[in-house]
Design a protein around this motif. Structure first.
Motif, short mmCIF file in Angstrom:
data_model
loop_
_atom_site.label_atom_id
_atom_site.label_comp_id
_atom_site.label_asym_id
_atom_site.label_seq_id
_atom_site.Cartn_x
_atom_site.Cartn_y
_atom_site.Cartn_z
N LEU A 1 -3.43 7.29 8.21
CA LEU A 1 -2.81 8.06 7.14
C LEU A 1 -2.40 9.46 7.61
N LYS A 2 -3.21 10.02 8.51
CA LYS A 2 -2.93 11.36 9.02
C LYS A 2 -1.86 11.37 10.11
N GLY A 3 -1.35 10.20 10.48
CA GLY A 3 -0.27 10.13 11.46
C GLY A 3 -0.71 9.81 12.87
N HIS A 4 -2.00 9.54 13.08
CA HIS A 4 -2.48 9.20 14.42
C HIS A 4 -2.26 7.70 14.68
N ASP A 5 -2.12 7.35 15.92
CA ASP A 5 -1.98 5.95 16.33
C ASP A 5 -3.37 5.41 16.67
N VAL A 6 -3.74 4.33 16.03
CA VAL A 6 -5.11 3.81 16.16
C VAL A 6 -5.07 2.40 16.73
N THR A 7 -5.94 2.15 17.71
CA THR A 7 -6.13 0.80 18.21
C THR A 7 -7.55 0.36 17.87
N LEU A 8 -7.65 -0.75 17.16
CA LEU A 8 -8.94 -1.32 16.79
C LEU A 8 -9.35 -2.37 17.81
N PHE A 9 -10.54 -2.22 18.36
CA PHE A 9 -11.10 -3.18 19.31
C PHE A 9 -12.25 -3.92 18.61
N ASP A 10 -12.21 -5.23 18.66
CA ASP A 10 -13.28 -5.99 18.00
C ASP A 10 -13.62 -7.24 18.80
N ILE B 1 0.83 -1.20 0.00
CA ILE B 1 0.00 0.00 0.00
C ILE B 1 0.87 1.26 0.00
N THR B 2 2.09 1.15 0.51
CA THR B 2 2.97 2.31 0.54
C THR B 2 3.42 2.74 -0.85
N ALA B 3 3.16 1.89 -1.85
CA ALA B 3 3.44 2.31 -3.22
C ALA B 3 2.43 3.33 -3.70
N LEU B 4 1.28 3.42 -3.02
CA LEU B 4 0.23 4.38 -3.38
C LEU B 4 0.08 5.49 -2.36
N PHE B 5 0.25 5.16 -1.07
CA PHE B 5 -0.01 6.12 0.00
C PHE B 5 1.14 6.09 1.00
N GLN B 6 1.48 7.26 1.52
CA GLN B 6 2.48 7.38 2.57
C GLN B 6 1.83 7.96 3.82
N ARG B 7 2.12 7.35 4.96
CA ARG B 7 1.59 7.85 6.22
C ARG B 7 2.28 9.15 6.62
N ALA B 8 1.49 10.08 7.14
CA ALA B 8 2.04 11.34 7.62
C ALA B 8 2.88 11.09 8.88
N PRO B 9 3.77 12.00 9.23
CA PRO B 9 4.55 11.85 10.47
C PRO B 9 3.64 11.68 11.68
N SER B 10 4.10 10.93 12.65
CA SER B 10 3.28 10.64 13.82
C SER B 10 2.90 11.92 14.56
N THR B 11 1.64 12.00 14.95
CA THR B 11 1.15 13.14 15.71
C THR B 11 1.22 12.91 17.21
N GLY B 12 1.40 11.65 17.60
CA GLY B 12 1.38 11.32 19.02
C GLY B 12 -0.02 11.21 19.60
N ARG B 13 -1.05 11.43 18.79
CA ARG B 13 -2.43 11.33 19.27
C ARG B 13 -2.93 9.91 19.08
N ARG B 14 -3.77 9.46 20.03
CA ARG B 14 -4.24 8.08 20.04
C ARG B 14 -5.76 8.04 19.92
N VAL B 15 -6.23 7.16 19.04
CA VAL B 15 -7.67 7.03 18.80
C VAL B 15 -8.08 5.57 18.96
N ALA B 16 -9.18 5.34 19.65
CA ALA B 16 -9.76 4.00 19.79
C ALA B 16 -10.89 3.85 18.78
N VAL B 17 -10.85 2.78 18.01
CA VAL B 17 -11.92 2.45 17.07
C VAL B 17 -12.54 1.14 17.52
N VAL B 18 -13.80 1.19 17.91
CA VAL B 18 -14.51 0.01 18.40
C VAL B 18 -15.34 -0.57 17.27
N GLY B 19 -14.97 -1.77 16.85
CA GLY B 19 -15.64 -2.42 15.73
C GLY B 19 -14.80 -2.33 14.48
N ALA B 20 -14.37 -3.48 13.97
CA ALA B 20 -13.48 -3.51 12.80
C ALA B 20 -14.21 -3.97 11.56
#
Length: 452
Positions: A165-174, A133-152
């Motif tokens: 993609l915006k550089g946030h750290d995401v944890t998926l809970f499922d 996927i990095t051949a099409l998209f590059q992740r932005a530099p890390s923002t240090g912000r953390r987001v919880a996503v419930v449901g994958a």
């Protein structure tokens, strides 16, 4: 009067020769070759202000990606698709394009046949997935912000991908062992053959910044409060979680089960020959889940499969193409019939009692005329609802689902939601993806405007 059969219900595994299962459950639609894709792309008129793009819930620039295919730029076509719809490969397989983009294609009026937008989309995305996927998209530099996503599911995956993609750290809970939601557990095997749902997720995770906590179920208010405390934002994309009851006597008989569970069991089975199916199967419902259950029961070797729906064909949730697919696979569709009882014994169900319906002044009414259908297995596809739990008590609801604004914000500060758990749509995969995408943009804007 109902006559009890002399033998018990006929539910068996292994109704087919072993080699038949792989053949029957193979990919339902052959993909385009490179030459076929170019020829089909050249049928596109590349309309200005194209109605097909407007009809796409995720706003894919359809003429742009098709034009790139015609020029041999498949990678560019995939990027145009995935910019708008990060789950473009799955949506190309399951989206009802015949009711959305292809329904408004100008070629319908000129030639009677729309451009095969869905198959072209699949061609482009499948080709792109042979590269990282990095051949099409590059992740932005890390923002240090953390987001919880419930449901994958599709909403959660789209939101998580957009935030990563915006550089946030995401944890998926499922709650499940595998990610994907209904894409993994609720769709017919022949729609997502060769484990496509998992391959797409693995490819998306190549962007980085994504962590997973599986087998984690949100069912208490304290859990949501902890997520709000530990993360900078929370997105709820956990689907519905509960099925509607049929509300008729005999629903607890052996052999009567939810179609969603039947489909999930089939999707996760390593050996389809071990799955039991009735000789006579009745599916109650008229949506896409009903079609998926009915067709797969037939493919497993059931001799007779009926879909029974209380309204007319024009009111069915399943598209005309889905109805045709069911009939092509030998499923009988009966309308204006409502179940009033499932009769049977301790051995299982053996008869479905039905009342003929009529529409009077737009209202459905029973006629008092009853009929019966023999059945060894009954699959209930009568819709789903949001599962009640204490974590919902702090949220505003609308129509039994989570209320959100145009950006997906809930009534709780720092909490967004999208997908089937919110109201207002047709519970389509592509609509859930758009909900997740828009919520990711809103969450990013909120995090960017606040201090770490």
């Amino acid at each position: 009067m109902t006559q009890t059969p002399t033998t018990g219900p006929d539910i068996q595994a292994g109704r087919l020769a072993p080699a038949e299962y792989a053949q029957r459950f193979a990919d339902a639609g052959a993909p385009f070759t490179a030459q076929q894709a170019v020829l089909e792309a050249e049928r596109c008129l590349y309309c200005f202000d194209a109605p097909c793009a407007t009809a796409c819930p995720t706003g894919i620039d359809v003429p742009s990606f098709i034009h790139r295919i015609s020029q041999g730029n498949v990678r560019g076509a995939a990027q145009a698709i995935l910019d708008a719809n990060p789950l473009g490969g799955l949506c190309a397989r399951v989206c009802p394009t015949e009711e959305l983009c292809e329904a408004v294609c100008v070629r319908n009026t000129q030639q009677g046949i729309p451009v095969a937008i869905g198959k072209l989309q699949r061609h482009a995305v499948d080709a792109a997935m042979t590269q990282p996927i990095t051949a099409l998209f590059q992740r932005a530099p890390s923002t240090g912000r953390r987001v919880a996503v419930v449901g994958a599911g599709p909403a959660g995956l789209a939101c998580a991908h957009g935030l990563a993609l915006k550089g946030h750290d995401v944890t998926l809970f499922d709650a499940h062992a595998k990610l994907g939601g209904l894409n993994e557990y609720g769709l017919a095997t022949y729609k997502t053959a060769n484990d496509f749902a998992q391959r797409e997720i693995e490819w998306l995770f190549g962007i980085g910044g994504l962590r997973v906590q599986s087998s984690w179920k949100l069912d208490r208010a304290e859990q949501l409060a902890t997520l709000q405390q530990d993360f900078d934002a929370v997105f709820l994309g956990l689907g519905l979680g509960a099925v509607n009851a049929a509300g008729v006597p005999g629903s607890d008989l052996p052999g009567v089960r939810d179609a969603v569970d039947f489909i999930a069991e089939l999707r996760q089975s390593p050996d389809l020959a071990t799955l039991p199916v009735g000789r006579r199967v009745v599916v109650i419902g008229g949506g896409m889940t009903a079609v998926d259950a009915a067709v797969q029961a037939k493919l497993l070797g059931a001799e007779e499969v009926r879909m029974v729906y209380r309204r007319g064909l024009d009111a069915m949730g399943a598209s005309v193409d889905e109805q045709t697919w069911a009939k092509t696979n030998g499923v009988l569709i009966e309308t204006l019939l409502a179940p009033v009882a499932f009769d049977g014994s301790t051995e299982g169900v053996h008869t479905v009692r039905l009342e003929r319906q009529q529409v009077v002044d737009g209202q459905l009414r029973g006629t008092g005329d009853f009929t019966e259908r023999r059945a060894d297995m009954v699959l209930l596809a009568v819709g789903q609802r949001l599962a009640r739990a204490s974590w919902l008590d702090g949220l505003q609801l609308s129509g039994g689902r989570i209320a959100v604004d145009a950006q997906g914000r809930t009534s709780l500060a720092g909490v967004w939601a999208g997908g089937d758990c919110v109201g207002g749509g047709r519970d389509l995969t592509v609509e859930a993806v758009e909900d997740g995408k828009q919520a990711a943009l809103a969450i990013h804007a909120a995090l960017s405007s606040s201090n770490p």
